[in-house]
Design a protein around this motif. Structure first.
Motif, short mmCIF file in Angstrom:
data_model
loop_
_atom_site.label_atom_id
_atom_site.label_comp_id
_atom_site.label_asym_id
_atom_site.label_seq_id
_atom_site.Cartn_x
_atom_site.Cartn_y
_atom_site.Cartn_z
N CYS A 102 90.37 -2.55 98.68
CA CYS A 102 89.02 -2.28 99.18
C CYS A 102 88.17 -1.69 98.07
N ASN A 123 85.03 -0.39 98.79
CA ASN A 123 83.86 0.21 99.42
C ASN A 123 83.74 1.72 99.30
N PHE A 124 84.84 2.40 99.19
CA PHE A 124 84.79 3.86 99.06
C PHE A 124 83.88 4.51 100.09
N CYS A 125 84.09 4.20 101.35
CA CYS A 125 83.45 4.99 102.40
C CYS A 125 83.91 6.42 102.12
N TYR A 138 84.80 8.98 103.61
CA TYR A 138 85.86 9.64 104.38
C TYR A 138 87.23 9.02 104.12
N CYS A 139 87.29 7.87 103.44
CA CYS A 139 88.46 7.00 103.56
C CYS A 139 89.39 7.03 102.35
N VAL A 175 91.81 4.73 101.91
CA VAL A 175 92.37 3.39 101.64
C VAL A 175 92.10 2.87 100.22
N PRO A 176 90.86 2.97 99.70
CA PRO A 176 90.65 2.45 98.34
C PRO A 176 91.53 3.14 97.30
N GLN A 196 91.05 -5.49 104.53
CA GLN A 196 90.29 -4.27 104.89
C GLN A 196 88.84 -4.62 105.14
N HIS A 243 83.31 -5.93 108.01
CA HIS A 243 82.44 -4.81 107.63
C HIS A 243 80.99 -5.24 107.88
N ARG A 275 78.26 3.74 104.16
CA ARG A 275 78.59 2.48 104.86
C ARG A 275 77.65 1.34 104.46
FE1 SF4 Z 1 87.37 0.37 102.83
FE2 SF4 Z 1 87.35 0.28 105.48
FE3 SF4 Z 1 88.11 2.49 104.23
FE4 SF4 Z 1 85.57 1.80 104.18
S1 SF4 Z 1 86.76 2.36 106.02
S2 SF4 Z 1 86.77 2.47 102.40
S3 SF4 Z 1 85.70 -0.43 104.12
S4 SF4 Z 1 89.14 0.50 104.17
#
Ligand code: SF4
Ligand code: SAH
Ligand code: F3S
Length: 448
Positions: free
Chosen positions: A164, A166-168, A170-171, A173-174, A208, A245, A284
């Motif tokens: 991913c 995007n680096f939201c 809060y997240c 995952v990236p 993602q 997304h 976002r």
């Molecule tokens: Fe990526 Fe989804 Fe996390 Fe945003 S919420 S950083 S789009 S995985």
């Protein structure tokens, strides 16, 4: 020779569920079979998640419980892999806290499990040996042609894009899954053709952010084109995909979904918040208005489309007015279902450094949100009663009881023999209870 067995415990999202199928595939190449449970396994793998603190706490507790098994059977091999281990400094902490762990791998090298198990077995005769390999993130290579031991019944998961960008704020995952890497379209199509040939009735594309599929490639591929290519494949099957997304969701994608009968009118489109200020702080890259526009476009082309969402409360700085905006959006859109979360600070993410909303307020907000969404889900469920829908029989949880989904993604239970699993049936919905639907097979016959 005694057959050896493995047990995999999977936490987190569908991505992890499918990764576990690849880990199982790798262990099958060593001759291992699936164990009944952890107590009878020779290799125990935990495929972990770190999306929220609750997930991590649960996993840590369960790893702690493995100590009993290891004490009774010191030869059992314990492997911890996946998103949790990929976080900075966590592997070191795990080794210190749980010295009985034998193998630690990350997210992109979990497929090396077979080699590592062999390594441990070979070294056992000499002395205790531990393997810890956490790959560096960014852009790990895509591993194609991995053996997959599928466990998802009539549905087959297919990765289209990893990572991913995007680096939201809060997240996590990236940080644990690296940057976006799209698989080549012809490789994806070949995999799907093979799966349909094997009799799978439903394909779910995974990423993602599936909408950014192709943006890292130079062959002009994009998600709409990929969907159209898969939608054209012959035979009756269902195509689903997750996660979309809103920032990259194009009208072309909507047109393709509407045009091909095999592509399900069912979209998971996480909104996260209904407040523009919060959406901005979350990074976002869309507004409430843009989100509502997408919903309008979808409903214009596909009035019966099932739309689901992820919604979060208690993001740092979320005021009561922001939260009211989220509630108003939920009431306006009327999602068929929503996954609701309390914001959980993740170390290393930007939002974790901000002033936090007090726990009590988060609790009040989630309770209110859940109750508003439950009421909507219930009302929408009732609208199904009396209607007849095509349902793919997916599972037989009990004798003479089947369950499956409508195209829009609603789960229906009905009576029928287990031989019907994998068949498309016409089901009349007779009863609704909260989010659950109950029905009966029309004419006692399958369609097609
Ligand atoms: Fe990526 Fe989804 Fe996390 Fe945003 S919420 S950083 S789009 S995985
Ligand atoms: N890639 C997907 C979802 C990934 S995680 C997307 O972009 O929508 C699944 C969901 O977990 C997210 O949609 C979000 O609602 C939630 N989530 C992610 N990080 C979180 C955190 N720190 N605290 C609470 N919920 C979180
Ligand atoms: Fe969890 Fe990793 Fe999925 S953190 S939600 S298993 S991508």
């Amino acid at each position: 020779m005694v057959t050896k067995a493995y047990h995999i415990e999977t936490y987190g999202c569908q991505m992890n569920v499918h990764d576990s199928e690849k880990i199982a595939g790798a262990l099958h190449t060593l001759g291992y079979v699936q164990a009944k449970d952890a107590f009878s396994a020779d290799v125990i793998v935990f495929n972990t998640c770190c999306i929220r603190d609750t997930a991590e706490k649960k996993i840590l507790g369960n790893i702690g419980d493995l100590k009993h098994i290891k004490t009774h059977r010191p030869d059992v091999i314990i492997a911890i892999v996946g998103c949790m281990t990929q976080q900075k400094g966590i592997a070191e902490q795990l080794v210190k806290k749980f010295p009985f762990i034998d193998i630690i791998l990350g997210t992109s090298n979990a497929n090396e499990i077979a080699d590592k198990v062999n390594e441990i077995v070979a070294s056992r005769a000499q002395r205790r040996h531990r393997v810890v390999v956490i790959p560096r993130m960014e852009k790990p290579a895509i591993n194609e042609n991995e053996p997959v031991f599928r466990t998802s019944g009539t549905n087959a998961w297919v990765n289209i894009i990893y990572g991913c960008n995007n680096f939201c704020t809060y997240c996590i995952v990236p940080f644990v899954r690296g940057r976006e890497r799209s698989r080549a379209p012809d490789v994806i199509i070949e995999e799907i053709k093979g799966l349909l040939g094997q009799g799978y009735k439903e394909i779910t594309l995974l990423g993602q952010n599936v909408n950014s599929y192709g943006s890292d490639r130079t062959d002009g591929s994009n998600f709409a084109k990929l969907l159209a290519e898969i939608g054209q494949l012959p035979g009756k099957f269902r195509l689903r995909f997750m996660t979309s997304h809103p920032k990259d969701f194009t009208s072309e994608v909507i047109d393709v979904i509407a045009a091909f009968p095999n592509i399900c009118n069912n979209i998971h489109l996480p909104v996260q918040s209904g407040s523009n200020a919060v959406l901005k702080a979350m990074n976002r890259k869309y507004t409430r208005e843009k989100y509502l526009d997408i919903i309008r476009m979808i409903r214009l082309k596909m009035p019966d489309c099932g739309i689901t969402s992820d919604i979060m409360v208690g993001f740092p700085g979320e005021t009561d007015d922001d939260f009211r905006d989220t509630l108003a959006l939920v009431k306006e859109v009327r999602f068929s279902n929503a996954f609701t979360f309390v914001y959980s600070p993740r170390k290393g993410t930007y939002a974790a450094t901000l002033d936090q909303v007090p726990h009590e307020i988060k609790k009040e907000r989630i309770t209110e949100l859940v109750s508003v969404q439950n009421e909507i889900t219930k009302e929408l469920s009732e609208q199904y009663v009396g209607g007849t829908f095509e349902v793919l029989a997916e599972d037989a949880p009990k004798e003479n009881l089947l369950c499956g989904r409508t195209e829009s993604g609603r789960l229906v239970s009905f009576n029928g023999p287990s031989e019907y699993v994998g068949q498309f049936l016409q089901i009349k919905v007779t009863k609704a209870k909260a989010s659950a639907l109950f029905g009966e097979i029309i004419n006692g016959k399958q369609c097609e």
